[in-house]
Design an enzyme around this catalytic site. Structure first.
Site, mmCIF file in Angstrom:
data_model
loop_
_atom_site.group_PDB
_atom_site.id
_atom_site.type_symbol
_atom_site.label_atom_id
_atom_site.label_comp_id
_atom_site.label_asym_id
_atom_site.label_seq_id
_atom_site.Cartn_x
_atom_site.Cartn_y
_atom_site.Cartn_z
ATOM 1 C CB THR A 13 5.905 -1.791 -9.569
ATOM 2 O OG1 THR A 13 6.193 -0.471 -9.100
ATOM 3 C CG2 THR A 13 6.553 -2.813 -8.655
ATOM 4 C CB VAL A 14 2.808 -5.026 -11.965
ATOM 5 C CG1 VAL A 14 2.389 -6.454 -12.307
ATOM 6 C CG2 VAL A 14 2.458 -4.715 -10.514
ATOM 7 C CD GLU A 131 -3.267 -16.602 -8.057
ATOM 8 O OE1 GLU A 131 -3.800 -17.626 -8.493
ATOM 9 O OE2 GLU A 131 -3.491 -16.167 -6.905
ATOM 10 N N GLY A 136 -0.532 -10.737 -3.907
ATOM 11 C CA GLY A 136 0.665 -10.753 -4.754
ATOM 12 C C GLY A 136 1.100 -12.124 -5.207
ATOM 13 C CB ILE A 138 -0.067 -15.894 -1.779
ATOM 14 C CG1 ILE A 138 0.922 -15.296 -0.775
ATOM 15 C CG2 ILE A 138 -0.706 -17.162 -1.227
ATOM 16 C CD1 ILE A 138 0.272 -14.867 0.540
ATOM 17 N N GLY A 189 9.634 4.158 1.122
ATOM 18 C CA GLY A 189 8.918 3.703 -0.074
ATOM 19 C C GLY A 189 8.011 2.512 0.170
ATOM 20 C CD GLU A 192 1.435 4.084 -3.366
ATOM 21 O OE1 GLU A 192 1.691 5.123 -3.997
ATOM 22 O OE2 GLU A 192 1.643 2.950 -3.800
ATOM 23 C CE LYS A 207 -4.238 -6.315 -2.180
ATOM 24 N NZ LYS A 207 -3.127 -5.968 -1.307
#
Ligand code: NAP
Length: 430
Positions: A13-14, A131, A136, A138, A189, A192, A207
């Protein structure tokens, strides 16, 4: 200036999102960075998988991401594989050892090894930027490290997990129970197949521990985070919260107290008028309190290809510009451990939902248990009577110390008339 060369470890994804962003926005990025940014190497497990992005033939493919971090002719290694150890850690360690800058979205890695990696990066004179690891899209890491750097921070609070926020929001909007909404979120989706990292609060705790380090200049201390997830939040709790003027949110809270740093992740009731109460669905939000700036609030998408790639790209552009800021805001050697405050010392209000046998005298027994521990009632709801069945009895309790609250709850659960374990949710005045 010379092109900045990037190697990307992980094309999920990333990683795929990043490759697309760097290609789609190449011109504006080159202007802002003062130089072109080029992906020169990539690594993933399956070379033949369609990733929805074009990877030019000139880009070197590595089956072994750790080898790529070691050998690729690049300035920056982007680690977007994931996991606190194993290959992701190896990639980051190899890159730093070779004097390459590192950009990662990996909160689990930073929660467990953040301080050591920051030291290693500093020793080698390279950036360790992350970051994308918190909230995500922000830019909260940059806000704490740079924009708010002139402040003493007293508290950071956040909705840090989009999956939990989506589930809690949907439960409120639909009146459905947790298990039902979780099943739907998995089918869509948004959650998970194994949702425990999200719904048990671990992801938010990873986080939070990173934000704590940035806010208070301490080494990341994930082990001290008090963590509770959202499995026990019921449709009844959400309904009563509404009646009482609250919303239920999974919050991460890091606070400097007289007895050390408090770090906790758990469901909270927040007043319906608090800005964070209206942050719904998959959105994240962070509230930071500084001694000169006061309260500042940041909101945006906490996950997904676009927002996460946006955060990674911001870090890469900083590196291209030559901006160097210590990973956790102060030099790694200056990160100073401070004591961890026990959750038992938390002082605040509470919501309590009991399931009681509907007979005379029960309220007096509950009130006596609270009185004996010095806990006083603020509001109470006792819905319609039903003498044959158990009925809910709901109270909010004035500010009290958690340890006293726990003693009161132990007394109350021992009462014959109380048929289920009392449900407690902390109320946060934000
Ligand atoms: N997804 C988000 O919205 C989001 C948001 C913030 C932070 N993050 C963080 O970003 C990181 C990546 O997340 P993601 O959602 O992009 O994960 P993902 O979609 O599961 O992608 C992981 C990628 O890593 C590759 N990979 C796995 N093992 C590998 C190995 N041994 N060697 C080389 N490549 C390997 C996979 O290869 P294959 O494709 O060939 O299987 C895949 O391309 C994680 O740390 C996550 O916590 C994600």
């Amino acid at each position: 200036m010379k092109t900045l060369k990037i190697a990307v470890a992980g094309l999920g994804t990333v990683g795929a999102g990043l490759v697309k962003l760097l290609s789609d926005n190449a011109e504006i990025i080159a202007l802002r960075a003062g130089r072109r940014i080029e992906v020169v190497a990539v690594s993933a497990r399956d070379r033949n998988r369609d990733r929805g992005v074009a990877i030019p033939a000139s880009v070197a493919w590595y089956d072994d991401a750790a080898k790529m971090a070691d050998e690729a002719q690049c300035d920056v290694v982007v680690e977007v594989i994931g996991g606190s150890d194993g290959i992701a850690r190896q990639v980051v360690e190899n890159a730093i050892a070779k004097g390459r800058h590192v950009v990662t979205a990996n909160k689990a890695l930073l929660a467990h090894h953040g301080a050591a990696l920051a030291r290693a990066a500093e020793d080698k004179g390279v950036s360790l930027a992350f970051e994308a690891a918190v909230a995500g899209g922000i830019p909260i890491i940059k806000a704490l490290k740079e924009g708010l750097a002139g402040n003493v921070i007293s508290q950071v609070t956040g909705i840090l997990n989009g999956t939990c926020n989506y589930i809690l929001t949907t439960m409120r909007e639909s009146g459905r129970d947790f298990a039902d909404v979780l099943g739907e979120a998995q089918a869509l989706g948004y959650a998970e197949a194994d949702p425990s990292f999200d719904i048990d609060g671990i992801d938010a705790a990873h986080k939070l521990s990173i934000l704590t380090s940035l806010a208070f200049g301490t080494p990341v201390d994930f082990a001290s985070v008090h963590v509770e997830g959202i499995r026990h939040v019921s449709a009844d709790d959400i309904r009563f919260a509404d009646l009482l003027g609250y919303r239920i949110k999974l919050l991460g809270i890091a606070r400097m107290t007289d007895h050390g740093i408090e770090q906790r992740v758990h469901p909270c009731m927040v007043p319906v008028k608090a800005p964070i109460a209206t942050v719904d669905g998959v959105f994240n939000a962070v509230v930071a309190e500084g001694n000169f700036v006061g309260r500042s609030i940041y909101e945006g998408r906490g996950a997904g290809a676009g927002p996460t790639a946006s955060a990674v790209a911001g870090d890469i552009i900083d590196i291209a510009r030559g901006c160097r800021v210590p990973a956790f805001g102060v030099p790694a050697a200056a990160l100073k451990a401070q004591g961890a405050a026990s959750i038992d010392r938390r002082v605040g209000a509470y919501y309590m939902r009991l399931s009681v046998v509907d007979r005379p005298g029960v309220l007096a027994e509950v009130a006596a248990a609270l009185r004996d521990e010095g806990v006083s009632v603020e509001q109470m709801i006792q819905p319609a009577r039903s003498p044959a069945d158990s009925v809910p009895m709901v109270m909010t309790l004035h500010d009290t110390e958690e340890a006293a609250m726990n003693r009161a709850v132990a007394r109350i659960s021992a009462l014959d008339a109380v048929v289920e374990q009392p449900r407690i949710i902390r109320i946060e005045a934000l």
